[in-house]
Design a protein around this motif. Structure first.
Motif, PDB file in Angstrom:
ATOM      1  N   GLU A 196       0.860  -1.164   0.000  1.00  0.00           N
ATOM      2  CA  GLU A 196       0.000   0.000   0.000  1.00  0.00           C
ATOM      3  C   GLU A 196       0.897   1.214   0.000  1.00  0.00           C
ATOM      4  N   GLU A 197       0.753   2.025  -1.032  1.00  0.00           N
ATOM      5  CA  GLU A 197       1.539   3.247  -1.082  1.00  0.00           C
ATOM      6  C   GLU A 197       0.656   4.399  -0.653  1.00  0.00           C
ATOM      7  N   PHE A 236      -6.281  -0.180  -2.938  1.00  0.00           N
ATOM      8  CA  PHE A 236      -6.264   1.043  -3.739  1.00  0.00           C
ATOM      9  C   PHE A 236      -4.866   1.365  -4.272  1.00  0.00           C
ATOM     10  N   THR A 237      -3.921   0.481  -4.033  1.00  0.00           N
ATOM     11  CA  THR A 237      -2.572   0.667  -4.562  1.00  0.00           C
ATOM     12  C   THR A 237      -2.320  -0.375  -5.630  1.00  0.00           C
ATOM     13  N   PHE A 273     -14.628   4.627  -6.618  1.00  0.00           N
ATOM     14  CA  PHE A 273     -13.161   4.553  -6.620  1.00  0.00           C
ATOM     15  C   PHE A 273     -12.530   5.286  -5.449  1.00  0.00           C
ATOM     16  N   HIS A 274     -13.364   5.812  -4.606  1.00  0.00           N
ATOM     17  CA  HIS A 274     -12.815   6.584  -3.494  1.00  0.00           C
ATOM     18  C   HIS A 274     -13.524   6.180  -2.207  1.00  0.00           C
ATOM     19  N   ASN A 275     -12.820   5.468  -1.391  1.00  0.00           N
ATOM     20  CA  ASN A 275     -13.392   5.070  -0.115  1.00  0.00           C
ATOM     21  C   ASN A 275     -13.075   6.149   0.901  1.00  0.00           C
ATOM     22  N   ARG A 276     -14.067   6.936   1.207  1.00  0.00           N
ATOM     23  CA  ARG A 276     -13.823   8.062   2.110  1.00  0.00           C
ATOM     24  C   ARG A 276     -13.545   7.585   3.519  1.00  0.00           C
ATOM     25  N   ARG A 277     -14.149   6.483   3.862  1.00  0.00           N
ATOM     26  CA  ARG A 277     -14.035   6.031   5.238  1.00  0.00           C
ATOM     27  C   ARG A 277     -12.563   5.732   5.598  1.00  0.00           C
TER      28      ARG A 277
END
Lengths: 651, 216
Positions: free
Chosen positions: A609-610, B32-33, B99-103
């Motif tokens: 994870e970056e 998300f990476t 595409f954006h997990n705010r939590r």
């Protein structure tokens, strides 16, 4: 047995005795017993140490490695090799019993001292072989009574210092000054161009007497030369020529009837020794007739070292040196006076060991603070003495600096003449001093006779072994402290630092040596990460064990709540770890931690994870196996067609 | 063609008002990476693709805006429920959420999103609306072929063969209420019908806004 089985270290080298120094290593050596080759001992490395000659077999080191103690060696011979026969050094063992002495020793109190440890001296005495005139003892003239005393054989002008025991004058019992003795030795050596063999190789100083020890103590430790046995044979007709006045004395006399010179001394005149040898050894059948044990047991079979890869000359030279030095005699000798005492926290150990020092004997009498005070006082006194002695030394050295230099040059010339070229003696001297500094493998120690590449590889393999020992040495715990893995660069720095700045290893050699570990079957291995970083780790430590450790750690993080609130479900995912975390946790260096984590990622165990907090590694919840069932639709179609075709029997 | 991804079962249009149940990985930060390990990366792509498709299916999104700032595909039709305004806005918020997990404050970068889309395209599950690398992407949670099949089946079942109807009638009319393709994007419907045209099962005629179709 003359040849004994030996224990090897983890690096497959002989494990050394305390105080034992490695002098030389040569590979490609075979062993002979008598005239016959010893099976399974035909290709190996020979380690010459100050105490032993060790043979380590190349093929099966644990099984076929043997050693022989130099103290059991009676004499050794050199054979230069001819055509296809390679150079050999023959080691002839001492007979286990000395029948000639037995009838004499009982009943004769003066001779009974011959069975004291010093008696062993006579073995090497007979080594001093060929040139009788050279060996006439160097003498010093007493300043008090002008009696000319022989210089003790263990007196070496190059190493003598204030702590070298000096014998008192034989006539009046007054101790000479060190300067006086030094001068005498030097003038002796310089006046006689081919100097005595005893001086050819520097002798170690023999720490014997403690300042507090009484004269009787000393005589027990170091019997005056007069008590030496001069007759090794019962032959009554033999007569001894006085080394000074050439008067032929009766063999039972201890000093010359004419001039009073001692007939036998530490540096026994070689003429006499050769005579003595002739008497003990020329009658071969004599030994046999008396030898109760079978010849095999008597070990009269000599051992030959066959140097197929060269290196015999240096080996011979060093062997000669160590046979003269006889370091094994020092084993168990009292420590060098006080050198380890001042400020030494282990001094109490030294005292309990009972080295017989004056302070240790006084100790029980005084206790408590008085005892402490007393000890402090003794320590101060000792320091004073040492400093004083050191300055005395300097003076002495300065007084005779010129002669000393001449002497050294002289030695060099002589050895050069003997070994035929190269500055071998300087090398030897260097090697000696270097090994005294606690170094083990140097380019100088390993054989260089094989010419060019061969010796280089021997150096490297020796270096590899040294490194492996350095790494696995429990006392240092290099590898353990670094979490079982250390980068090659760090190790290189550490190793060279441990060498104290002498004989540093070049990075290229270091790397080459590290690459040899695999081949030599040593317990450490070199690993190259995909980024090119090279690390060193134990052989037993594989990627699997590392991954297991990493995973166990990450799973723990599911159990223990993170330090601060995290938005994700830490019970399910645990948390990400940085290389820094891993480094702290496992004691690795950061570079190593990075590489290990990436290795685990490469294996699909971790994922990355970056983020703003840098690169973190997580347990892999992305590839949880569902992906494996996934197939490319095109491929799936092909598979279906294939299946259909198979069903319908087209395939 | 079957659904290749083992995501939660496709919700019917009736459930579209409930919020989308995101899979477990959605709250896993490394998701998300972009993964460097090839197998992990592949698994990551598969999961993202499944998520995108499932998400679009759930909210009946036909065109997806990659930049995430809110253009929602359904704005050409009046959307799922005929009431336009509020519902549309809700969907705007929804797509950025994909595409954006705010939590956990993690976001998939645009490059990585495109990679996911490319992965879907290879699969025939996505297509750029204007050919090149635009911002709008068709997400085929049903491919045009599948839609065509649905329409054809409906025509068959209701005995409409030979009849003529407008496209609007087809997707918004009362007759198709409750059918899967009810509320289908006009352009997508056209694509589906074109499939039928190619097969000779239908014919399209008329102008831009008032197209009709005749089934054979």
């Amino acid at each position: 047995m003359f040849l004994k089985h030996i224990d090897l270290t983890t690096a497959l080298r002989p494990s050394y005795l305390p105080d034992e120094d490695l002098l030389f290593v040569q590979d490609n050596v075979g062993l002979y017993e008598g005239k016959f080759k010893l099976p399974n001992h035909q290709n190996g490395q020979v380690y010459l140490t100050s105490h032993r000659i060790c043979y380590v077999d190349k093929a099966e080191p644990r099984k076929h490695s043997v050693a022989l103690d130099l103290k059991d060696v009676d004499r050794f011979e050199f054979y230069g090799g001819f055509l296809k026969s390679s150079a050999k050094i023959t080691l002839i063992p001492k007979p286990t019993k000395r029948p000639a002495l037995q009838p004499r020793s009982p009943g004769d109190p003066s001779r009974s001292s011959t069975s004291s440890p010093t008696q062993q001296l006579d073995g090497p005495l007979r080594i001093s072989s060929v040139d009788p005139p050279l060996a006439t003892a160097a003498t010093w003239v007493c300043t008090i009574c002008s009696f000319s005393n022989p210089l003790p054989s263990n007196f070496d002008p190059t190493t003598a210092n204030a702590h070298t025991p000096l014998p008192p004058c034989l006539a009046c019992g007054i101790k000479p000054t060190l300067t006086h003795l030094l001068k005498a030795a030097i003038s002796n050596a310089t006046s006689r161009q081919p100097s005595s063999p005893a001086l050819q190789t520097p002798l170690p100083l023999r720490p014997k007497t403690l300042p507090g020890a009484s004269s009787t103590d000393r005589s027990a430790l170091e019997p005056p030369p007069l008590q030496k046995p001069q007759h090794l044979s019962p032959d009554p007709d033999a007569s001894f020529q006085c080394p000074r006045c050439t008067f032929l004395n009766h063999p039972s006399l201890l000093s010359c009837e004419m001039c009073g010179a001692p007939l036998i001394s530490h540096d026994l005149p070689a003429e006499l020794t050769s005579q003595a040898r002739a008497q003990t050894e020329s009658p071969g059948p004599f030994l046999n007739s008396l030898g109760a044990a079978p010849p095999g047991f008597e070990n009269l079979e000599s051992i030959k070292l066959s140097f197929r890869g060269g290196g015999e000359k240096i080996f011979y030279e060093r062997l000669k040196g160590s046979m003269t030095q006889r370091k094994w005699l020092l084993h168990g000798a009292p420590p060098i006076p006080k050198s380890s005492r001042p400020g030494d926290p282990t001094s109490s150990n030294g005292l309990t060991a009972g080295h017989g020092s004056g302070t240790s004997r006084e100790r029980p009498k005084i206790g408590g603070i008085a005892g402490l005070e007393h000890r402090g006082q003794a320590m101060r006194k000792n320091n004073e003495l040492m400093i004083g002695g050191a300055f005395e030394d300097l003076e002495a050295l300065m007084a005779s600096a010129k002669e000393i230099v001449a002497l050294a040059e002289d030695f060099a010339r002589q050895v050069k003449g003997a070994s035929g070229g190269s500055s071998a003696s300087e090398n030897a001297l260097l090697a000696d001093s270097v090994s005294q500094l606690g170094l083990i493998t140097t380019k100088d120690i390993v054989g260089s006779g094989g010419g060019g590449g061969g010796s280089d590889s021997l150096y490297l393999s020796e270096l590899a072994r040294t490194l492996a020992e350095f790494l696995t040495d429990d006392r240092r715990g290099v590898l353990r402290k670094a979490g079982g893995i250390i980068s090659l660069v760090d190790l290189w720095a550490m190793f060279n630092r441990a060498r104290g700045g002498v004989e540093l290893v070049s990075p290229a050699d270091f790397e080459k040596a590290a690459r040899l570990w695999e081949k030599l079957g040593l317990p450490v291995r070199l690993r190259t990460f995909k980024s090119g970083v090279m690390v060193v780790q134990g052989r037993d430590r594989t990627d699997e064990t590392t991954i297991k450790a990493l995973l166990a750690w990450l799973r723990d993080l599911h159990e223990f709540p993170p330090e601060r609130e995290v938005p994700w479900d830490w019970r399910m995912f645990g948390r990400g770890v940085t290389a820094r975390d891993a480094a702290e946790r496992f004691g690795w260096s950061i570079g190593v931690a990075e590489e290990e984590l990436e290795m685990a990622e490469e294996r699909g165990v971790l994922c990355r994870e970056e983020g703003i907090e840098g690169l973190k590694f997580w347990e892999n919840f992305i590839d949880t196996g569902e992906g494996k069932g996934y197939k490319d639709p095109a491929k799936q179609r092909d598979d279906l067609i294939l299946q259909a075709l198979q069903k319908s029997g087209f395939l | 063609m079957s659904n290749p991804t083992p995501t939660p079962p496709p919700p019917t249009s009736s459930s579209s008002t409930t919020s989308f149940p995101f899979p477990r990985e959605y709250s896993f930060p490394p998701f998300f990476t972009r993964q460097t390990n090839l197998t992990t990366h592949h698994a990551q792509l598969v999961k993202w693709a499944a998520l995108v498709v499932a998400y679009c299916r759930h909210y009946r999104i036909f065109k997806l805006a990659l930049s995430g700032t809110g253009t929602v595909a359904t704005n050409t039709t009046t959307s799922i429920t005929t009431t336009a305004g509020g519902d549309q806005q809700q969907q705007q918020r929804d797509t950025t959420e994909l595409f954006h997990n705010r939590r956990i404050n993690r976001r998939l970068s645009l490059a990585d999103i495109r990679e996911v889309i490319d992965f879907l395209r290879k699969d025939g599950r996505a297509e750029y609306v204007n050919g090149g690398g635009g911002d709008l992407v068709w997400i085929y949670w049903r491919t045009p072929e599948e839609w065509a099949a649905l329409v054809e089946a409906w025509v068959e079942a209701t005995g409409q063969r030979g009849s003529v109807m407008t496209l609007y009638e087809l997707v918004e009319g009362d007759a198709t209420l409750g059918e899967e393709f009810h509320g289908l994007d006009q352009d997508l419907l056209l694509k589906a019908l074109n499939v039928l045209v190619k097969r000779g099962k239908a014919q399209i005629f008329g102008q831009e806004d008032s197209r009709g179709v005749k089934f054979f």
